[in-house]
Design a protein around this motif. Structure first.
Motif, PDB file in Angstrom:
ATOM      1  N   ALA A  30       0.823  -1.206   0.000  1.00 54.36           N
ATOM      2  CA  ALA A  30       0.000   0.000   0.000  1.00 54.36           C
ATOM      3  C   ALA A  30       0.857   1.256   0.000  1.00 54.36           C
ATOM      4  CB  ALA A  30      -0.920   0.005   1.213  1.00 54.36           C
ATOM      5  N   ALA A  31       0.353   2.313  -0.625  1.00 53.84           N
ATOM      6  CA  ALA A  31       0.923   3.647  -0.460  1.00 53.84           C
ATOM      7  C   ALA A  31       0.318   4.234   0.802  1.00 53.84           C
ATOM      8  CB  ALA A  31       0.601   4.515  -1.669  1.00 53.84           C
ATOM      9  N   VAL A  32       1.128   4.925   1.607  1.00 60.11           N
ATOM     10  CA  VAL A  32       0.680   5.339   2.929  1.00 60.11           C
ATOM     11  C   VAL A  32       0.878   6.844   3.143  1.00 60.11           C
ATOM     12  CG1 VAL A  32       0.921   4.977   5.417  1.00 60.11           C
ATOM     13  CG2 VAL A  32       1.308   3.079   3.844  1.00 60.11           C
ATOM     14  N   VAL A  33      -0.163   7.505   3.621  1.00 59.01           N
ATOM     15  CA  VAL A  33      -0.054   8.865   4.128  1.00 59.01           C
ATOM     16  C   VAL A  33       0.202   8.759   5.619  1.00 59.01           C
ATOM     17  CG1 VAL A  33      -1.214  11.077   4.488  1.00 59.01           C
ATOM     18  CG2 VAL A  33      -1.583   9.798   2.360  1.00 59.01           C
ATOM     19  N   VAL A  34       1.390   9.169   6.027  1.00 54.35           N
ATOM     20  CA  VAL A  34       1.801   9.095   7.429  1.00 54.35           C
ATOM     21  C   VAL A  34       1.426  10.407   8.104  1.00 54.35           C
ATOM     22  CG1 VAL A  34       3.762   8.935   9.005  1.00 54.35           C
ATOM     23  CG2 VAL A  34       3.701   7.524   6.942  1.00 54.35           C
ATOM     24  N   ALA A  58       4.282  12.368   4.146  1.00 45.87           N
ATOM     25  CA  ALA A  58       3.914  12.841   5.483  1.00 45.87           C
ATOM     26  C   ALA A  58       2.874  13.945   5.384  1.00 45.87           C
ATOM     27  CB  ALA A  58       5.148  13.357   6.213  1.00 45.87           C
ATOM     28  N   GLU A  59       1.921  13.919   6.270  1.00 42.25           N
ATOM     29  CA  GLU A  59       0.933  14.996   6.412  1.00 42.25           C
ATOM     30  C   GLU A  59       0.861  15.339   7.895  1.00 42.25           C
ATOM     31  OE1 GLU A  59      -1.898  17.870   5.344  1.00 42.25           O
ATOM     32  OE2 GLU A  59      -0.544  16.689   4.086  1.00 42.25           O
ATOM     33  N   VAL A  60       1.416  16.491   8.255  1.00 44.85           N
ATOM     34  CA  VAL A  60       1.530  16.887   9.659  1.00 44.85           C
ATOM     35  C   VAL A  60       0.297  17.674  10.072  1.00 44.85           C
ATOM     36  CG1 VAL A  60       2.903  18.145  11.350  1.00 44.85           C
ATOM     37  CG2 VAL A  60       4.037  16.928   9.478  1.00 44.85           C
ATOM     38  N   SER A  61      -0.409  17.174  11.070  1.00 47.70           N
ATOM     39  CA  SER A  61      -1.586  17.866  11.600  1.00 47.70           C
ATOM     40  C   SER A  61      -2.016  17.200  12.889  1.00 47.70           C
ATOM     41  CB  SER A  61      -2.749  17.840  10.596  1.00 47.70           C
ATOM     42  OG  SER A  61      -3.164  16.516  10.336  1.00 47.70           O
ATOM     43  N   ALA A  62      -2.765  17.943  13.694  1.00 49.30           N
ATOM     44  CA  ALA A  62      -3.347  17.413  14.918  1.00 49.30           C
ATOM     45  C   ALA A  62      -4.746  16.907  14.601  1.00 49.30           C
ATOM     46  CB  ALA A  62      -3.404  18.496  15.996  1.00 49.30           C
ATOM     47  N   VAL A  63      -4.960  15.630  14.772  1.00 46.91           N
ATOM     48  CA  VAL A  63      -6.255  15.027  14.461  1.00 46.91           C
ATOM     49  C   VAL A  63      -7.306  15.496  15.456  1.00 46.91           C
ATOM     50  CG1 VAL A  63      -7.484  12.819  14.476  1.00 46.91           C
ATOM     51  CG2 VAL A  63      -5.305  13.022  13.293  1.00 46.91           C
ATOM     52  N   GLY A  64      -8.496  15.692  14.968  1.00 49.27           N
ATOM     53  CA  GLY A  64      -9.612  16.108  15.808  1.00 49.27           C
ATOM     54  C   GLY A  64     -10.683  16.788  14.977  1.00 49.27           C
ATOM     55  N   GLY A  65     -10.342  17.922  14.400  1.00 49.08           N
ATOM     56  CA  GLY A  65     -11.310  18.696  13.637  1.00 49.08           C
ATOM     57  C   GLY A  65     -11.500  18.224  12.212  1.00 49.08           C
ATOM     58  N   VAL A  73      -7.402  13.097   3.742  1.00 48.06           N
ATOM     59  CA  VAL A  73      -8.001  12.425   2.590  1.00 48.06           C
ATOM     60  C   VAL A  73      -7.544  13.092   1.298  1.00 48.06           C
ATOM     61  CG1 VAL A  73     -10.173  11.891   1.425  1.00 48.06           C
ATOM     62  CG2 VAL A  73      -9.987  11.608   3.909  1.00 48.06           C
ATOM     63  N   ALA A  74      -7.515  14.415   1.289  1.00 50.38           N
ATOM     64  CA  ALA A  74      -7.078  15.147   0.094  1.00 50.38           C
ATOM     65  C   ALA A  74      -5.636  14.814  -0.265  1.00 50.38           C
ATOM     66  CB  ALA A  74      -7.236  16.654   0.317  1.00 50.38           C
ATOM     67  N   ARG A  75      -4.780  14.661   0.748  1.00 49.76           N
ATOM     68  CA  ARG A  75      -3.380  14.334   0.481  1.00 49.76           C
ATOM     69  C   ARG A  75      -3.259  12.958  -0.171  1.00 49.76           C
ATOM     70  NH1 ARG A  75       1.766  15.853   2.448  1.00 49.76           N
ATOM     71  NH2 ARG A  75       3.167  15.153   0.789  1.00 49.76           N
ATOM     72  N   ALA A  76      -4.051  12.003   0.314  1.00 49.09           N
ATOM     73  CA  ALA A  76      -4.032  10.667  -0.283  1.00 49.09           C
ATOM     74  C   ALA A  76      -4.434  10.727  -1.749  1.00 49.09           C
ATOM     75  CB  ALA A  76      -4.968   9.739   0.488  1.00 49.09           C
ATOM     76  N   VAL A  77      -5.475  11.476  -2.037  1.00 50.25           N
ATOM     77  CA  VAL A  77      -5.974  11.569  -3.409  1.00 50.25           C
ATOM     78  C   VAL A  77      -4.989  12.325  -4.291  1.00 50.25           C
ATOM     79  CG1 VAL A  77      -7.835  12.468  -4.853  1.00 50.25           C
ATOM     80  CG2 VAL A  77      -8.375  11.395  -2.657  1.00 50.25           C
ATOM     81  N   GLU A  78      -4.428  13.418  -3.784  1.00 50.11           N
ATOM     82  CA  GLU A  78      -3.504  14.228  -4.571  1.00 50.11           C
ATOM     83  C   GLU A  78      -2.227  13.465  -4.917  1.00 50.11           C
ATOM     84  OE1 GLU A  78      -2.901  17.634  -2.131  1.00 50.11           O
ATOM     85  OE2 GLU A  78      -4.963  18.365  -2.415  1.00 50.11           O
ATOM     86  N   ASP A  79      -1.696  12.718  -3.954  1.00 45.33           N
ATOM     87  CA  ASP A  79      -0.414  12.048  -4.177  1.00 45.33           C
ATOM     88  C   ASP A  79      -0.547  10.665  -4.795  1.00 45.33           C
ATOM     89  OD1 ASP A  79       2.273  13.252  -2.434  1.00 45.33           O
ATOM     90  OD2 ASP A  79       0.336  14.227  -2.234  1.00 45.33           O
ATOM     91  N   PHE A  80      -1.652   9.968  -4.470  1.00 46.90           N
ATOM     92  CA  PHE A  80      -1.755   8.581  -4.907  1.00 46.90           C
ATOM     93  C   PHE A  80      -3.032   8.268  -5.686  1.00 46.90           C
ATOM     94  CE2 PHE A  80       0.797   8.405  -0.882  1.00 46.90           C
ATOM     95  CZ  PHE A  80       2.023   8.147  -1.495  1.00 46.90           C
ATOM     96  N   GLY A  81      -3.933   9.238  -5.828  1.00 46.86           N
ATOM     97  CA  GLY A  81      -5.086   9.077  -6.705  1.00 46.86           C
ATOM     98  C   GLY A  81      -6.364   8.552  -6.105  1.00 46.86           C
ATOM     99  N   ARG A  82      -6.309   8.048  -4.864  1.00 48.16           N
ATOM    100  CA  ARG A  82      -7.513   7.479  -4.264  1.00 48.16           C
ATOM    101  C   ARG A  82      -7.289   7.265  -2.770  1.00 48.16           C
ATOM    102  NH1 ARG A  82      -9.763   3.691  -6.818  1.00 48.16           N
ATOM    103  NH2 ARG A  82     -10.543   2.448  -5.078  1.00 48.16           N
ATOM    104  N   LEU A  83      -8.294   6.743  -2.100  1.00 47.99           N
ATOM    105  CA  LEU A  83      -8.170   6.327  -0.699  1.00 47.99           C
ATOM    106  C   LEU A  83      -8.935   5.036  -0.511  1.00 47.99           C
ATOM    107  CD1 LEU A  83      -7.313   6.832   2.259  1.00 47.99           C
ATOM    108  CD2 LEU A  83      -9.503   7.992   2.578  1.00 47.99           C
TER     109      LEU A  83
END
Length: 295
Positions: A30-34, A58-65, A73-83
């Motif tokens: 799998a391609a992974v967004v860390v 890598a996608e740096v952020s504090a999860v919650g909001g 999700v956008a990073r996964a789609v932008e870099d790898f085309g889907r989720l």
């Protein structure tokens, strides 16, 4: 367990269980967004995965909001085309007994664990439903959420809520071919290192490479993050297409299925129950073998 052409997001993946999940998913193809709040840890995880021949960003952020969830999700789609797979692992602790727990202690833990799981799962479900082809939502539960734990009102409540959400999502997302399951891990992490029963064994493992004894691996179902990761790979795979709405425990050499809450004892009274009738019936009927609590 081949995940080639699958794309996964793993929150809180800079270290511990999340890092083990990201490594294992990448190793399976799998391609992974860390995701992590610690930019250095996230970058190190990506370098490690890439060094082993995997694909990761890598996608740096504090999860919650909602904003952070949608960015993942956008990073996964932008870099790898889907989720295809959303793994919600990020978490924090603010342990206090009830009478000492502040509003901030409670809200911080619920924001990251419960709301963060909700927002990430919602963002993932929206994308998976839009693109078609099903998907996997894999969330982090805890034995504390199944049985309660002293000093963890906030954490136990959040984890119990996560288990309830999984059961609900399994019904709501079934038509779209999206499964939802909770992993209930028991592993050597920064959190369990604070527990006196586990601390010396974790220290011996980390500092001297001493394997965890069978008394822990089998007796307590307690192992390493790497022991937990194969369950995430399985749940992300096509082999688990029929597994949904479940809370699955894993740790050391132990794999387990947790039961859902259900009635275990029932009594009836014609015309309904008075308080006095309940008091009389309790010790000899429904209250004869009360449920236990705690880990």
């Amino acid at each position: 367990m081949i995940l080639t052409n699958k794309v996964a997001v793993v929150t809180g993946a800079g270290r511990g269980l999340g890092l083990a999940y990201a490594r294992a998913l990448a190793a399976a193809g799998a391609a992974v967004v860390v995701n992590d709040v610690d930019a250095e840890a996230a970058a190190a995880a990506v370098r490690e995965i890439a060094g082993a021949g995997g694909r990761a960003v890598a996608e740096v952020s504090a999860v919650g909001g909602t904003q952070a969830a949608e960015a993942l999700v956008a990073r996964a789609v932008e870099d790898f085309g889907r989720l295809d797979v959303m793994v919600t692992n990020a978490g924090v602790l603010r342990d206090r007994v009830l009478w000492k727990m502040t509003d901030e202690d409670f809200d911080t833990v619920v924001e990251v664990h419960l709301r963060g799981t909700f927002t990430c799962a919602r963002a993932a479900a929206n994308r998976m439903r839009e693109q078609g082809g099903g998907g996997r939502i894999i969330v982090a539960g805890s034995p504390a959420g199944q049985r309660g734990n002293f000093g963890q009102t906030n954490y136990a409540a959040a984890k119990a809520g996560i288990a309830a959400m999984v059961r609900t999502w399994s019904m709501e997302l079934a038509k779209a071919g999206i499964t939802a399951n909770a992993v209930i891990p028991v592993a050597a992490t920064a959190m369990t290192k604070t527990m006196p029963a586990f601390a010396p064994h974790i220290e011996a493992l980390e500092q001297h490479g001493v394997p965890l004894p069978d008394a822990l691996r089998k007796g307590e179902g307690f192992g390493t993050p790497e022991d937990v990761a194969p369950l995430v790979v399985f749940l992300a795979s096509d082999a688990a297409a029929g597994v949904t709405g479940q809370c699955v425990g894993i740790g050391g050499d132990k794999l387990a299925l947790w039961s859902h809450p259900r009635e275990v004892s029932v009594a009836y009274a014609d015309g309904g129950w008075s308080a006095e009738a309940i008091a009389a019936a309790w010790p000899v009927s429904v209250g004869r073998a009360p449920e236990t609590v705690g880990l």
